[in-house]
Design a protein around this motif. Structure first.
Motif, PDB file in Angstrom:
ATOM      1  N   MET A 111      -2.000  20.720  13.736  1.00  0.00           N
ATOM      2  CA  MET A 111      -3.291  19.963  14.549  1.00  0.00           C
ATOM      3  C   MET A 111      -3.217  20.866  15.969  1.00  0.00           C
ATOM      4  N   ASN A 112      -2.072  20.827  16.430  1.00  0.00           N
ATOM      5  CA  ASN A 112      -1.740  21.402  17.680  1.00  0.00           C
ATOM      6  C   ASN A 112      -2.278  23.087  17.748  1.00  0.00           C
ATOM      7  N   TRP A 113      -1.953  23.614  16.597  1.00  0.00           N
ATOM      8  CA  TRP A 113      -2.138  25.155  16.558  1.00  0.00           C
ATOM      9  C   TRP A 113      -3.853  25.074  16.823  1.00  0.00           C
ATOM     10  N   SER A 114      -4.699  24.059  15.896  1.00  0.00           N
ATOM     11  CA  SER A 114      -5.957  24.111  15.944  1.00  0.00           C
ATOM     12  C   SER A 114      -6.944  24.042  17.015  1.00  0.00           C
ATOM     13  N   ILE A 115      -5.993  22.971  17.789  1.00  0.00           N
ATOM     14  CA  ILE A 115      -6.671  22.793  19.142  1.00  0.00           C
ATOM     15  C   ILE A 115      -6.531  23.998  20.238  1.00  0.00           C
ATOM     16  N   LYS A 116      -5.241  24.721  19.847  1.00  0.00           N
ATOM     17  CA  LYS A 116      -4.798  25.633  20.752  1.00  0.00           C
ATOM     18  C   LYS A 116      -5.802  26.812  20.526  1.00  0.00           C
ATOM     19  N   GLN A 117      -6.217  27.159  19.411  1.00  0.00           N
ATOM     20  CA  GLN A 117      -7.111  28.164  19.073  1.00  0.00           C
ATOM     21  C   GLN A 117      -8.483  28.048  19.345  1.00  0.00           C
ATOM     22  N   GLY A 118      -8.920  26.666  19.755  1.00  0.00           N
ATOM     23  CA  GLY A 118     -10.334  26.207  20.327  1.00  0.00           C
ATOM     24  C   GLY A 118     -11.247  26.000  19.088  1.00  0.00           C
ATOM     25  N   LEU A 119     -10.721  25.797  17.829  1.00  0.00           N
ATOM     26  CA  LEU A 119     -11.452  25.369  16.934  1.00  0.00           C
ATOM     27  C   LEU A 119     -12.432  24.408  17.025  1.00  0.00           C
ATOM     28  N   ASP A 120     -13.814  24.430  16.431  1.00  0.00           N
ATOM     29  CA  ASP A 120     -14.771  23.567  16.502  1.00  0.00           C
ATOM     30  C   ASP A 120     -14.283  22.132  15.869  1.00  0.00           C
ATOM     31  N   GLY A 121     -13.471  21.993  14.894  1.00  0.00           N
ATOM     32  CA  GLY A 121     -13.145  20.951  14.308  1.00  0.00           C
ATOM     33  C   GLY A 121     -12.172  20.945  12.898  1.00  0.00           C
ATOM     34  N   VAL A 122     -11.601  20.165  12.851  1.00  0.00           N
ATOM     35  CA  VAL A 122     -10.690  20.182  11.668  1.00  0.00           C
ATOM     36  C   VAL A 122     -10.864  18.977  10.494  1.00  0.00           C
ATOM     37  N   ILE A 123     -10.661  19.478   9.365  1.00  0.00           N
ATOM     38  CA  ILE A 123     -10.663  18.620   8.152  1.00  0.00           C
ATOM     39  C   ILE A 123      -9.067  17.856   7.933  1.00  0.00           C
ATOM     40  N   THR A 124      -8.892  16.861   8.073  1.00  0.00           N
ATOM     41  CA  THR A 124      -7.520  16.350   8.061  1.00  0.00           C
ATOM     42  C   THR A 124      -7.797  14.880   7.087  1.00  0.00           C
ATOM     43  N   LYS A 168     -19.815  35.956  17.856  1.00  0.00           N
ATOM     44  CA  LYS A 168     -21.042  35.625  17.298  1.00  0.00           C
ATOM     45  C   LYS A 168     -21.546  34.163  17.415  1.00  0.00           C
ATOM     46  N   GLY A 169     -20.714  33.231  18.070  1.00  0.00           N
ATOM     47  CA  GLY A 169     -21.149  32.288  18.344  1.00  0.00           C
ATOM     48  C   GLY A 169     -21.158  31.138  17.327  1.00  0.00           C
ATOM     49  N   ARG A 170     -20.198  31.301  16.152  1.00  0.00           N
ATOM     50  CA  ARG A 170     -20.172  30.689  15.097  1.00  0.00           C
ATOM     51  C   ARG A 170     -19.322  29.888  15.084  1.00  0.00           C
ATOM     52  N   PRO A 171     -19.520  28.608  14.763  1.00  0.00           N
ATOM     53  CA  PRO A 171     -18.312  27.238  14.645  1.00  0.00           C
ATOM     54  C   PRO A 171     -17.669  27.670  13.546  1.00  0.00           C
ATOM     55  N   VAL A 172     -16.423  27.322  13.730  1.00  0.00           N
ATOM     56  CA  VAL A 172     -15.253  27.587  12.932  1.00  0.00           C
ATOM     57  C   VAL A 172     -14.330  26.109  12.713  1.00  0.00           C
ATOM     58  N   TYR A 173     -14.321  25.816  11.576  1.00  0.00           N
ATOM     59  CA  TYR A 173     -13.548  24.513  11.154  1.00  0.00           C
ATOM     60  C   TYR A 173     -12.410  24.899  10.359  1.00  0.00           C
ATOM     61  N   ASP A 174     -11.285  24.274  10.255  1.00  0.00           N
ATOM     62  CA  ASP A 174     -10.005  24.484   9.295  1.00  0.00           C
ATOM     63  C   ASP A 174      -9.839  23.240   8.612  1.00  0.00           C
ATOM     64  N   TRP A 175      -9.112  23.475   7.285  1.00  0.00           N
ATOM     65  CA  TRP A 175      -8.759  22.349   6.524  1.00  0.00           C
ATOM     66  C   TRP A 175      -7.510  22.583   5.868  1.00  0.00           C
ATOM     67  N   SER A 176      -6.831  22.088   5.357  1.00  0.00           N
ATOM     68  CA  SER A 176      -6.260  20.686   5.561  1.00  0.00           C
ATOM     69  C   SER A 176      -5.380  20.741   6.537  1.00  0.00           C
ATOM     70  N   VAL A 177      -5.669  19.970   7.567  1.00  0.00           N
ATOM     71  CA  VAL A 177      -4.782  19.852   8.766  1.00  0.00           C
ATOM     72  C   VAL A 177      -4.297  18.713   8.906  1.00  0.00           C
ATOM     73  N   ASN A 178      -3.059  18.378   8.319  1.00  0.00           N
ATOM     74  CA  ASN A 178      -2.266  17.157   8.163  1.00  0.00           C
ATOM     75  C   ASN A 178      -1.025  17.064   9.199  1.00  0.00           C
ATOM     76  N   GLU A 179      -0.244  18.163   9.386  1.00  0.00           N
ATOM     77  CA  GLU A 179       0.885  18.057  10.077  1.00  0.00           C
ATOM     78  C   GLU A 179       0.673  18.321  11.622  1.00  0.00           C
ATOM     79  N   VAL A 193     -24.722  30.537   9.657  1.00  0.00           N
ATOM     80  CA  VAL A 193     -23.719  30.110   8.944  1.00  0.00           C
ATOM     81  C   VAL A 193     -22.449  29.807   9.771  1.00  0.00           C
ATOM     82  N   SER A 194     -21.773  28.835   9.491  1.00  0.00           N
ATOM     83  CA  SER A 194     -20.455  28.693  10.365  1.00  0.00           C
ATOM     84  C   SER A 194     -19.378  28.551   9.248  1.00  0.00           C
ATOM     85  N   PHE A 195     -18.060  28.326   9.390  1.00  0.00           N
ATOM     86  CA  PHE A 195     -17.249  28.637   8.626  1.00  0.00           C
ATOM     87  C   PHE A 195     -16.136  27.452   8.609  1.00  0.00           C
TER      88      PHE A 195
END
Length: 196
Positions: free
Chosen positions: A104-117, A89-100, A64-66
């Motif tokens: 976007m920079n926060w998501s990159i800094k956290q090392g998230l696996d992807g964003v929904i934008t 636990k090696g789980r991918p984490v994506y976040d939504w909705s990233v439009n500002e 399960v990813s997030f």
């Protein structure tokens, strides 16, 4: 889930990429995990959610990813701890909705696996700027107020959800009925006979 499984099985997959490499099952509630395991056991699953406390139960489920509401991940302590545990636990984490841009920079800094934008072109530009050394993560007061407002709403609706459905997603009404059925005294044999 059975219908989804049957629909997928009715269409021939690409010879180079099977369906379980192209489809991710999105689950809002934990009650669907056993159905995913029963009908589509080889397919990856992602929990789509807004509540960190509810999402934690998915950490114990394999595969399960997030896909989480970004504003809930930004909340200090809870969001950071969840991201740390998911990564451990090696789980991918994506976040939504990233439009500002700052988000976007926060998501990159956290090392998230992807964003929904809604603006993938801008996100790619922000990624390129990040790689070239522009690494500004400045969350404005207005954004912090929005984050706190969303967190308050998550708490309120999370409590309502947990009160109504419990940890496993089953409604209180169904639980009471199930309990009533399991605790009912047996019907005497004489009353079980059906007269013709």
């Amino acid at each position: 889930m059975r219908t989804i499984s049957e629909t997928i099985a009715s269409i021939a997959p690409s010879p180079t990429k099977p369906w379980n490499k192209r489809i991710v099952l999105g689950c809002w509630a934990a009650k669907y995990l056993p159905l995913c395991a029963q009908y589509l056991p080889t397919f990856p699953i992602t929990h789509i959610g807004f509540s960190i406390s509810y999402a934690r139960q998915f950490l114990s489920a394999p595969n399960v990813s997030f896909n989480m509401l970004q504003r809930s991940l930004i909340v200090p302590i809870f969001g950071a701890r969840f991201l740390r545990d998911a990564k451990a636990k090696g789980r991918p984490v994506y976040d939504w909705s990233v439009n500002e841009e700052s988000m976007m920079n926060w998501s990159i800094k956290q090392g998230l696996d992807g964003v929904i934008t809604d603006d993938p072109k801008r996100f790619l530009e922000v990624c390129e700027e990040w790689e070239s050394g522009k690494r500004d993560v400045e969350i404005s007061l207005k954004q912090w107020m929005s984050i706190l407002w969303v967190y308050l709403m998550v708490l309120i609706f999370g409590i309502i959800f947990w009160w109504k459905y419990g940890r496993d997603g089953t409604s209180r009404k169904r639980k009471c009925e199930r309990q009533r059925l399991t605790t009912m005294p047996p019907v005497p044999a004489a009353k079980q006979r059906v007269q013709l």
